[in-house]
Write an enzyme that holds these catalytic residues in place. Structure first.
Site, PDB file in Angstrom:
ATOM      1  N   ASN A  83       0.825  -1.202   0.000  1.00  0.00           N
ATOM      2  CA  ASN A  83       0.000   0.000   0.000  1.00  0.00           C
ATOM      3  C   ASN A  83       0.867   1.264   0.000  1.00  0.00           C
ATOM      4  OD1 ASN A  83      -2.344   1.650   0.194  1.00  0.00           O
ATOM      5  ND2 ASN A  83      -3.334   0.100   1.474  1.00  0.00           N
ATOM      6  N   HIS A 113      23.177   0.708  12.602  1.00  0.00           N
ATOM      7  CA  HIS A 113      24.541   1.028  13.017  1.00  0.00           C
ATOM      8  C   HIS A 113      24.833   0.283  14.309  1.00  0.00           C
ATOM      9  CE1 HIS A 113      24.959   4.360  10.159  1.00  0.00           C
ATOM     10  NE2 HIS A 113      23.671   4.554  10.383  1.00  0.00           N
ATOM     11  N   THR A 162      11.022  -6.340  16.475  1.00  0.00           N
ATOM     12  CA  THR A 162      12.469  -6.430  16.656  1.00  0.00           C
ATOM     13  C   THR A 162      12.961  -7.864  16.806  1.00  0.00           C
ATOM     14  OG1 THR A 162      12.236  -6.131  19.052  1.00  0.00           O
ATOM     15  CG2 THR A 162      12.587  -4.133  17.723  1.00  0.00           C
ATOM     16  N   ARG A 177       4.929  -7.964  20.614  1.00  0.00           N
ATOM     17  CA  ARG A 177       4.862  -9.236  21.330  1.00  0.00           C
ATOM     18  C   ARG A 177       3.668 -10.027  20.812  1.00  0.00           C
ATOM     19  NH1 ARG A 177       8.567  -8.172  24.849  1.00  0.00           N
ATOM     20  NH2 ARG A 177       8.659  -6.418  26.231  1.00  0.00           N
ATOM     21  N   LYS A 180      -1.914 -13.276  20.149  1.00  0.00           N
ATOM     22  CA  LYS A 180      -2.834 -14.388  19.975  1.00  0.00           C
ATOM     23  C   LYS A 180      -2.508 -15.125  18.690  1.00  0.00           C
ATOM     24  CE  LYS A 180      -6.427 -11.482  17.931  1.00  0.00           C
ATOM     25  NZ  LYS A 180      -7.807 -11.045  18.067  1.00  0.00           N
TER      26      LYS A 180
END
Length: 183
Positions: A83, A113, A162, A177, A180
């Site tokens: 999109n 970096h 991450t 995190r 579900k």
């Protein structure tokens, strides 16, 4: 000199200058792409071919504006939708599987970096981003270097990913995190 540690490749900043011409070429092409009338599909396809080093599969749709710095390190599966307003920083490699949907203003970032102050300006770090088949990335999400999003997973809008996402799960938040299963 390049070194590899835990899947992250560190490159001395002098090596980056070798890629400056490609970056200028792609920045020019995306700048032109982003001001075209949307109805000019032929010119849009031609500019995307410059950006990605060849024609995209017919089943791949990218809505401008679109931003990338290199282009040559991104691969697309079938039936991919990207999109508006997305940014793909692909020097570390981006692999997008079949059936992937990417919401507006999503950023896939394969570079960074090193953390130590003494190395930040001297080195760049790169690691791939992989979106396996049937992934959905919600609006304004960010996926950082070295992350794989497992097949069938969903990244909620605004999430910052991450770490790897297991297949068939939904992640949300900053940092993202698992919240579900998607099944």
């Amino acid at each position: 000199m390049s070194t590899r540690t835990d899947e992250i490749m560190y490159v001395h900043s002098t090596e980056f200058t070798r890629h400056a011409e490609r970056i200028r070429e792609v920045t020019d092409a995306t700048s032109r792409l982003n001001v075209l009338p949307f109805s000019d599909s032929e010119a849009r396809a031609e500019l995307l071919s410059v950006v990605f080093g060849g024609p995209l599969p017919d089943s791949v749709t990218i809505y401008p504006p679109f931003y990338t710095e290199y282009g040559l390190n991104t691969t697309f599966g079938k039936n991919v939708f990207v999109n508006q307003g997305c940014t793909f920083m692909d020097r570390g490699g981006i692999r997008i599987g079949d059936g992937v949907m990417i919401g507006p203003r999503v950023s896939l970032i394969t570079g960074g970096h090193p953390l130590p102050l003494a190395e930040r300006r001297e080195y760049l770090s790169f690691a791939p981003v992989v979106l396996e088949d049937d992934v959905w990335i919600g609006a304004c999400a960010v996926v950082t270097q070295g992350v794989t999003i497992g097949a069938g997973s969903v990244v909620a809008a605004g999430a910052v990913v991450t770490h790897d996402v297991p297949p068939g799960t939904m992640v949300a938040g900053v940092p993202a995190r698992v919240v579900k299963p998607t099944g």
